[in-house]
Write an enzyme that holds these catalytic residues in place. Structure first.
Site, PDB file in Angstrom:
ATOM      1  N   GLY B  13      24.048  32.085  19.800  1.00 59.37           N
ATOM      2  CA  GLY B  13      24.824  33.296  19.543  1.00 59.37           C
ATOM      3  C   GLY B  13      26.284  32.981  19.302  1.00 59.37           C
ATOM      4  N   ALA B  14      27.097  34.041  19.242  1.00 62.02           N
ATOM      5  CA  ALA B  14      28.528  33.845  19.045  1.00 62.02           C
ATOM      6  C   ALA B  14      29.149  33.228  20.287  1.00 62.02           C
ATOM      7  CB  ALA B  14      29.198  35.175  18.733  1.00 62.02           C
ATOM      8  N   GLU B  15      28.543  33.498  21.423  1.00 61.69           N
ATOM      9  CA  GLU B  15      29.176  33.151  22.680  1.00 61.69           C
ATOM     10  C   GLU B  15      28.466  32.036  23.423  1.00 61.69           C
ATOM     11  OE1 GLU B  15      31.019  35.804  26.320  1.00 61.69           O
ATOM     12  OE2 GLU B  15      29.217  36.488  25.326  1.00 61.69           O
ATOM     13  N   ALA B  16      27.149  32.045  23.335  1.00 64.30           N
ATOM     14  CA  ALA B  16      26.379  31.142  24.185  1.00 64.30           C
ATOM     15  C   ALA B  16      25.207  30.520  23.434  1.00 64.30           C
ATOM     16  CB  ALA B  16      25.849  31.909  25.392  1.00 64.30           C
ATOM     17  N   LYS B  31      21.344  29.402  29.891  1.00 65.53           N
ATOM     18  CA  LYS B  31      22.302  30.094  29.029  1.00 65.53           C
ATOM     19  C   LYS B  31      23.669  29.483  29.291  1.00 65.53           C
ATOM     20  CE  LYS B  31      24.267  34.529  27.767  1.00 65.53           C
ATOM     21  NZ  LYS B  31      24.072  35.978  27.741  1.00 65.53           N
ATOM     22  N   ASP B 123      24.412  46.047  24.676  1.00 67.71           N
ATOM     23  CA  ASP B 123      23.727  45.597  23.453  1.00 67.71           C
ATOM     24  C   ASP B 123      22.250  45.912  23.592  1.00 67.71           C
ATOM     25  OD1 ASP B 123      23.322  44.497  20.972  1.00 67.71           O
ATOM     26  OD2 ASP B 123      23.421  42.415  21.643  1.00 67.71           O
TER      27      ASP B 123
END
Lengths: 323, 208
Positions: B13-16, B31, B123
């Site tokens: 993802g964008a973060e993780a 994660k 989300d």
């Protein structure tokens, strides 16, 4: 075929001319010399007083006569009412006297369309940061959708407010950037990303209340707010699966913000694009070009329906010129 | 043996990054919030730690409220890493697509419980709820955009995201949405107000 575009959403009066091949023939930008921020009425007076000169200069520089203009476009919103009304009046008058079609353009979308025209970006996520606007926009299902935006004030506006409290003349961004270069200590400021959105008012309060060295506050302001915007831009990239970042608006002239955005893009295997100087800030050429695209898609308006839209939303516009 | 054996990246993802792994003989998920080169290192490490803390807190609160989440096995703040149970199911989105019968009313009740406990997911789409057809059980994942809030608006955004997600990919979205709402109403006392908020949010035409 020539389109003449008027920009007047805030302190900049812009008149630009483009042809149907996407050549920018002229792009005259005149900025109302505010020192303590924009007074809407004074900005409008500035635009009115300089209107005919600016139009003449744009025509002269494009080496064309007024009779060669085929379409008139103007910034219909979002922006300051008095400024919008002034350029709308000029646009209507020209459209009527020349007998040519009139098109009302959304200012934020124009930043994206001019970027697509003058850079190699084809389907980018736009990070648009200026005084009044801070948005992350991308094309999705027939519209330019807002994937993230400020919940309170624009980033430039926040920097200006901070600057005004410290005697930094408007616009404060460039001076803050210079001071930030001498800063190195990261002061804790509220990093406020809420979902896909950002907010700056808490950061402003914290920065105003800080008694740390000015250079360090400026440094921390930049590090914190730019990281927030870069993060939201990355989320939009991941969500839309696009691979191009386009930067627009006055604040993206800041080198640190550009560096952050391009580092993020590089780490994701995406490309970053920035239009050159006068096409990156508020300008008439971007309004002209977007107006031309809209005209081609049959989106001309009558004078009766050409009222300004100070709160015009990016995602209100049906994008008939893209598939 | 003590650290998990990483097997495959499930998602980036964008973060993780989300990695499937094996740990003490169990299927687990790691994660890991990625270091962002664009951010000041100090800011970066604080954000990653804080987001991890927040996610763990929300997962814990969700569990207390009776919402099924993966069992957390380990939290490693220094590495912004969360290790939790691997849930052997499919995304609800894929289950609906492949015609698997789902108790959407039950899913709606879980969303009601979440909101009743003043937790928003942030989300809430059919990609972030998993379903195991064998055990007929759900599992809510990815609370990283969630919040602890009484805001009807934020809860409305959750419902709106769910509705949009259904419309985007499924054939009969309104019927599916109504089944979810039926369970939601049973469980959450402010359900009506929240559901009508969705119309406001829609009229603003954002939140994708």
């Amino acid at each position: 075929m020539y389109t003449l575009g008027f920009e007047g959403t805030a302190h900049t009066l812009g008149v630009g001319i483009v042809d149907d091949q996407g050549n920018v023939l002229s792009n005259i930008i005149l900025t109302y010399p505010a020192t303590e921020g924009i007074h809407p009425r004074e900005a409008a007076n500035h635009h009115a007083a300089n209107m005919s000169d600016t139009i003449s200069r744009a025509l002269r520089e494009a080496d064309t006569g007024v009779d060669d203009i085929d379409v008139i476009a103007f910034s219909q919103g979002p922006g300051l009412g008095p400024a919008l009304r002034t350029v709308a009046t000029a646009a209507r008058a020209m459209s009527i006297s020349l007998g040519v079609p009139l098109v009302g353009v959304n200012h934020c979308i124009a930043h994206l369309e001019i970027g697509r025209l003058v850079t190699d970006a084809e389907d980018p996520v736009l990070l648009y940061a200026s005084g009044g606007n801070t948005q992350v926009i991308a094309f999705s299902r027939g519209r330019y959708r807002v994937f993230g935006e400020t919940l309170d004030i624009g980033l430039g506006n926040m920097l200006d407010k901070f600057g005004r409290a410290h005697g930094i003349p408007f616009p404060a961004g460039p001076a803050i950037e210079q001071k930030a270069k001498k800063g190195s200590k990261l002061i804790e400021l509220p990093y406020s990303v809420k979902g896909m959105d950002v907010s700056f008012s808490g950061i402003l309060t914290a920065a105003l209340n800080s008694d740390e060295a000015m250079e360090d506050i400026c440094f921390s302001l930049q590090e914190t707010t730019f990281a927030m915007l870069t993060e939201v831009t990355e989320r939009a990239l991941a969500h839309t699966r696009k691979s191009e970042v386009l930067l627009g608006g006055g604040v993206v002239r800041n080198k640190r913000l550009r560096d952050m955005a391009s580092t993020m893009a590089r780490e994701r295997g995406a490309e970053t694009y920035v239009p050159d100087g006068g096409l990156c800030v508020d300008n008439g050429a971007m309004i002209a070009w977007t107006g031309y695209l809209m005209y081609q898609a049959g989106m001309e308006i009558t004078v009766e329906n050409s009222h300004i839209k100070p709160n015009h939303r990016t995602d209100d516009v049906e994008i008939l010129w893209r598939n | 043996m003590f650290s998990p054996v990483e097997k495959e990246v499930i998602a980036l993802g964008a973060e993780a990054e989300i990695i499937k792994a094996e740990w003490w003989g169990r299927d687990t998920v790691i994660k890991r919030r990625i270091v962002k080169g664009y951010r000041h290192p100090k800011l970066d490490s604080e954000i990653r730690k804080e987001r991890l803390r927040r996610e763990v807190r929300l997962m814990r609160d969700a569990r207390k409220a009776g919402v099924p989440i993966p069992v957390i096995y380990d939290v490693i703040p220094e590495e912004a890493t969360l290790i939790f149970q691997f849930f052997p199911g499919e995304r609800v989105m894929d289950c609906i697509e492949s015609g698997i019968e789902l108790d959407l009313e039950l899913m709606g009740r879980f969303i009601g419980k979440l909101h009743g406990a003043d937790i928003t997911h942030g989300d809430l789409t059919t990609s972030n709820i998993l379903y195991d057809p064998e055990k007929k059980s759900f599992c809510f994942i990815d609370f990283s955009l969630g919040d602890k809030t009484t805001s009807i608006e934020d809860k409305g955004v959750d419902l709106h995201l769910m509705r949009e997600a259904l419309i985007a990919v499924h054939e009969n979205p309104i019927a599916l949405y109504e089944r979810i709402l039926k369970g939601y109403r049973e469980e959450f006392s402010d359900a009506e107000e929240t559901i009508s908020k969705v119309k406001d949010i829609e009229s603003r035409g954002r939140y994708l």
